[in-house]
Design a protein around this motif. Structure first.
Motif, PDB file in Angstrom:
ATOM      1  N   GLY A  79      13.639  -6.854  -3.840  1.00 57.65           N
ATOM      2  CA  GLY A  79      12.536  -7.300  -4.687  1.00 57.65           C
ATOM      3  C   GLY A  79      11.223  -7.481  -3.943  1.00 57.65           C
ATOM      4  N   LEU A  80      11.298  -7.583  -2.625  1.00 61.64           N
ATOM      5  CA  LEU A  80      10.072  -7.800  -1.852  1.00 61.64           C
ATOM      6  C   LEU A  80       9.411  -6.481  -1.450  1.00 61.64           C
ATOM      7  CD1 LEU A  80      11.372 -10.659   0.480  1.00 61.64           C
ATOM      8  CD2 LEU A  80       9.998 -10.870  -1.601  1.00 61.64           C
ATOM      9  N   LEU A  81      10.126  -5.383  -1.648  1.00 61.07           N
ATOM     10  CA  LEU A  81       9.617  -4.089  -1.194  1.00 61.07           C
ATOM     11  C   LEU A  81       8.527  -3.584  -2.140  1.00 61.07           C
ATOM     12  CD1 LEU A  81      10.303  -1.862   0.965  1.00 61.07           C
ATOM     13  CD2 LEU A  81      11.657  -0.775  -0.815  1.00 61.07           C
ATOM     14  N   PRO A  82       7.294  -3.386  -1.622  1.00 65.83           N
ATOM     15  CA  PRO A  82       6.251  -2.844  -2.512  1.00 65.83           C
ATOM     16  C   PRO A  82       6.462  -1.335  -2.692  1.00 65.83           C
ATOM     17  CG  PRO A  82       5.343  -3.256  -0.328  1.00 65.83           C
ATOM     18  CD  PRO A  82       6.798  -3.636  -0.274  1.00 65.83           C
ATOM     19  N   LEU A  83       6.813  -0.947  -3.893  1.00 62.74           N
ATOM     20  CA  LEU A  83       7.117   0.461  -4.153  1.00 62.74           C
ATOM     21  C   LEU A  83       6.675   0.781  -5.575  1.00 62.74           C
ATOM     22  CD1 LEU A  83       8.673   2.932  -2.866  1.00 62.74           C
ATOM     23  CD2 LEU A  83      10.653   2.144  -4.154  1.00 62.74           C
ATOM     24  N   THR A  84       5.751   1.726  -5.702  1.00 61.56           N
ATOM     25  CA  THR A  84       5.324   2.111  -7.051  1.00 61.56           C
ATOM     26  C   THR A  84       6.357   3.057  -7.650  1.00 61.56           C
ATOM     27  OG1 THR A  84       4.104   4.054  -6.300  1.00 61.56           O
ATOM     28  CG2 THR A  84       2.875   1.971  -6.418  1.00 61.56           C
ATOM     29  N   VAL A  85       6.302   3.187  -8.971  1.00 57.85           N
ATOM     30  CA  VAL A  85       7.192   4.110  -9.675  1.00 57.85           C
ATOM     31  C   VAL A  85       7.011   5.530  -9.128  1.00 57.85           C
ATOM     32  CG1 VAL A  85       7.613   5.207 -11.917  1.00 57.85           C
ATOM     33  CG2 VAL A  85       7.393   2.701 -11.750  1.00 57.85           C
ATOM     34  N   SER A  86       5.764   5.953  -8.915  1.00 54.50           N
ATOM     35  CA  SER A  86       5.514   7.309  -8.396  1.00 54.50           C
ATOM     36  C   SER A  86       6.189   7.524  -7.052  1.00 54.50           C
ATOM     37  CB  SER A  86       4.017   7.566  -8.243  1.00 54.50           C
ATOM     38  OG  SER A  86       3.408   7.702  -9.499  1.00 54.50           O
ATOM     39  N   ARG A  87       6.062   6.534  -6.158  1.00 53.40           N
ATOM     40  CA  ARG A  87       6.682   6.683  -4.835  1.00 53.40           C
ATOM     41  C   ARG A  87       8.201   6.692  -4.945  1.00 53.40           C
ATOM     42  NH1 ARG A  87       4.645   3.308  -0.177  1.00 53.40           N
ATOM     43  NH2 ARG A  87       6.324   4.479   0.784  1.00 53.40           N
ATOM     44  N   PHE A  88       8.733   5.872  -5.849  1.00 54.41           N
ATOM     45  CA  PHE A  88      10.178   5.852  -6.063  1.00 54.41           C
ATOM     46  C   PHE A  88      10.672   7.216  -6.542  1.00 54.41           C
ATOM     47  CE2 PHE A  88      13.652   5.326  -9.162  1.00 54.41           C
ATOM     48  CZ  PHE A  88      14.651   4.875  -8.311  1.00 54.41           C
ATOM     49  N   LEU A  89       9.920   7.837  -7.461  1.00 49.47           N
ATOM     50  CA  LEU A  89      10.330   9.141  -7.991  1.00 49.47           C
ATOM     51  C   LEU A  89      10.324  10.220  -6.906  1.00 49.47           C
ATOM     52  CD1 LEU A  89       8.550   9.204 -11.480  1.00 49.47           C
ATOM     53  CD2 LEU A  89      10.965   8.761 -10.995  1.00 49.47           C
ATOM     54  N   CYS A  90       9.587   9.990  -5.834  1.00 48.27           N
ATOM     55  CA  CYS A  90       9.510  10.974  -4.745  1.00 48.27           C
ATOM     56  C   CYS A  90      10.555  10.729  -3.650  1.00 48.27           C
ATOM     57  CB  CYS A  90       8.117  10.977  -4.127  1.00 48.27           C
ATOM     58  SG  CYS A  90       6.899  11.808  -5.180  1.00 48.27           S
ATOM     59  N   LEU A  91      11.497   9.825  -3.908  1.00 46.42           N
ATOM     60  CA  LEU A  91      12.604   9.625  -2.971  1.00 46.42           C
ATOM     61  C   LEU A  91      13.833  10.337  -3.511  1.00 46.42           C
ATOM     62  CD1 LEU A  91      12.201   5.757  -2.427  1.00 46.42           C
ATOM     63  CD2 LEU A  91      11.382   7.563  -0.927  1.00 46.42           C
ATOM     64  N   PRO A  92      14.479  11.222  -2.792  1.00 47.12           N
ATOM     65  CA  PRO A  92      14.128  11.671  -1.441  1.00 47.12           C
ATOM     66  C   PRO A  92      13.205  12.896  -1.434  1.00 47.12           C
ATOM     67  CG  PRO A  92      16.255  12.557  -2.053  1.00 47.12           C
ATOM     68  CD  PRO A  92      15.757  11.780  -3.247  1.00 47.12           C
ATOM     69  N   ASN A  93      12.926  13.488  -2.598  1.00 48.76           N
ATOM     70  CA  ASN A  93      12.145  14.737  -2.622  1.00 48.76           C
ATOM     71  C   ASN A  93      10.803  14.518  -3.306  1.00 48.76           C
ATOM     72  OD1 ASN A  93      14.383  16.259  -1.550  1.00 48.76           O
ATOM     73  ND2 ASN A  93      15.307  16.103  -3.590  1.00 48.76           N
ATOM     74  N   ARG A  94       9.755  15.065  -2.730  1.00 51.16           N
ATOM     75  CA  ARG A  94       8.422  14.929  -3.330  1.00 51.16           C
ATOM     76  C   ARG A  94       8.316  15.780  -4.594  1.00 51.16           C
ATOM     77  NH1 ARG A  94       4.894  12.041  -0.917  1.00 51.16           N
ATOM     78  NH2 ARG A  94       3.204  12.826  -2.187  1.00 51.16           N
ATOM     79  N   HIS A  95       7.535  15.287  -5.534  1.00 53.68           N
ATOM     80  CA  HIS A  95       7.286  16.020  -6.771  1.00 53.68           C
ATOM     81  C   HIS A  95       5.794  15.964  -7.069  1.00 53.68           C
ATOM     82  CE1 HIS A  95      11.578  16.288  -7.750  1.00 53.68           C
ATOM     83  NE2 HIS A  95      11.659  15.038  -7.346  1.00 53.68           N
ATOM     84  N   SER A  96       5.317  16.940  -7.831  1.00 58.13           N
ATOM     85  CA  SER A  96       3.896  16.944  -8.180  1.00 58.13           C
ATOM     86  C   SER A  96       3.611  15.837  -9.192  1.00 58.13           C
ATOM     87  CB  SER A  96       3.510  18.299  -8.782  1.00 58.13           C
ATOM     88  OG  SER A  96       4.066  18.424 -10.088  1.00 58.13           O
ATOM     89  N   LYS A  97       2.338  15.425  -9.246  1.00 60.90           N
ATOM     90  CA  LYS A  97       1.942  14.400 -10.220  1.00 60.90           C
ATOM     91  C   LYS A  97       2.248  14.854 -11.640  1.00 60.90           C
ATOM     92  CE  LYS A  97      -1.673  11.548  -8.167  1.00 60.90           C
ATOM     93  NZ  LYS A  97      -3.093  11.211  -8.125  1.00 60.90           N
ATOM     94  N   ASP A  98       2.009  16.148 -11.902  1.00 58.42           N
ATOM     95  CA  ASP A  98       2.261  16.673 -13.248  1.00 58.42           C
ATOM     96  C   ASP A  98       3.734  16.580 -13.609  1.00 58.42           C
ATOM     97  OD1 ASP A  98      -0.362  17.200 -13.636  1.00 58.42           O
ATOM     98  OD2 ASP A  98      -0.227  19.384 -13.415  1.00 58.42           O
ATOM     99  N   ALA A  99       4.595  16.962 -12.665  1.00 54.87           N
ATOM    100  CA  ALA A  99       6.037  16.928 -12.931  1.00 54.87           C
ATOM    101  C   ALA A  99       6.490  15.495 -13.189  1.00 54.87           C
ATOM    102  CB  ALA A  99       6.809  17.521 -11.746  1.00 54.87           C
TER     103      ALA A  99
END
Length: 247
Positions: A79-99
């Protein structure tokens, strides 16, 4: 199109046979639900179907190049880990903003990209896990007790979203659930498990099977009474919406 076929599948966990002689298949675009008491082998069967467990006997054939999206029961996050939804979605693979925007919209949470994961409600968190699975462009979406932390209205809402996703993406869905009262309304086919396949068929067929009733009681009380009430209510609700839309 057949996505997965299991024949005579027998599986062990920790040296103990937990699932025996399973014959089953999953076709493109259908929603298949596995129900059964705790310890009946539901999650073990899923692991066997996707190749995470090597079968003791029998075999599993999968469509060449099949893409599988997986929505777990939940994820424990610090709960203390600052992580946005976008960054979470890029674990483990990066994705484009559009995707990512498309996946979040498809999952019903289009405005959450910049939100902190730790601030999400249970329902929002499960929708983000769904969006993460949808980034795979799956042929098969697997939900392993994906509504465990949600209340009944939240679970029903999540399953309606799954129906929408199935129609829109034409992916198959394999659900593991103990939420009998809501999951049946969203299923094309139900397999009732208790170390083997006790019975299978449409929700109505399974409801009437003595093997099912021995495990869960009859359809006139409990789970199926609630299911029927909700199912009828949703149909009336949808009709009211359609009439309102055309007015």
């Amino acid at each position: 199109m057949r996505l997965i076929t299991a024949t005579g599948l027998t599986l062990q966990q920790a040296g103990k046979t937990v699932m025996r002689d399973v014959d089953m298949h999953i076709d493109q675009g259908e929603i298949v639900t596995l129900v059964g008491p705790n310890g009946s082998g539901k999650s073990t069967l899923v692991k066997g179907l996707i190749g995470a467990i090597k079968p003791l006997s029998g075999n599993v054939e999968t469509m060449r190049g099949i893409r599988i999206g997986y929505v777990p029961q939940s994820l424990h996050m610090d709960g203390l880990l600052p992580l946005t939804v976008s960054r979470f979605l890029c674990l483990p693979n990066r994705h484009s903003k559009d995707a990512m925007a498309r996946a979040l919209t498809e999952a019903g949470v289009p405005d959450l990209a910049k939100a902190q994961m730790r601030t999400l409600s249970g329902g929002q968190f499960q929708r983000v896990l769904l969006a993460r699975a949808l980034l795979m462009s799956p042929d098969l979406l697997i939900l392993d007790e994906a509504t465990q932390g949600l209340d009944q209205p939240g679970a029903a809402d999540f399953y309606r979203k799954i129906e929408h996703v199935r129609r829109h993406l034409n992916c198959a869905v394999l659900m593991v659930s103990h939420d009998l009262h809501v999951v049946m309304a969203a299923s094309d086919r139900v397999l009732c498990l208790n170390g083997h396949v006790c019975c299978e068929g449409t929700p109505k067929v399974v409801q009437g099977a003595p093997e099912y009733q021995a495990l869960f009681g009859t359809g006139d009380s409990g789970a199926f009474a609630i299911y029927r009430h909700q199912h009828d209510h949703h149909h009336h609700h949808d009709r009211d919406h359609e009439e309102h839309d055309h007015a």
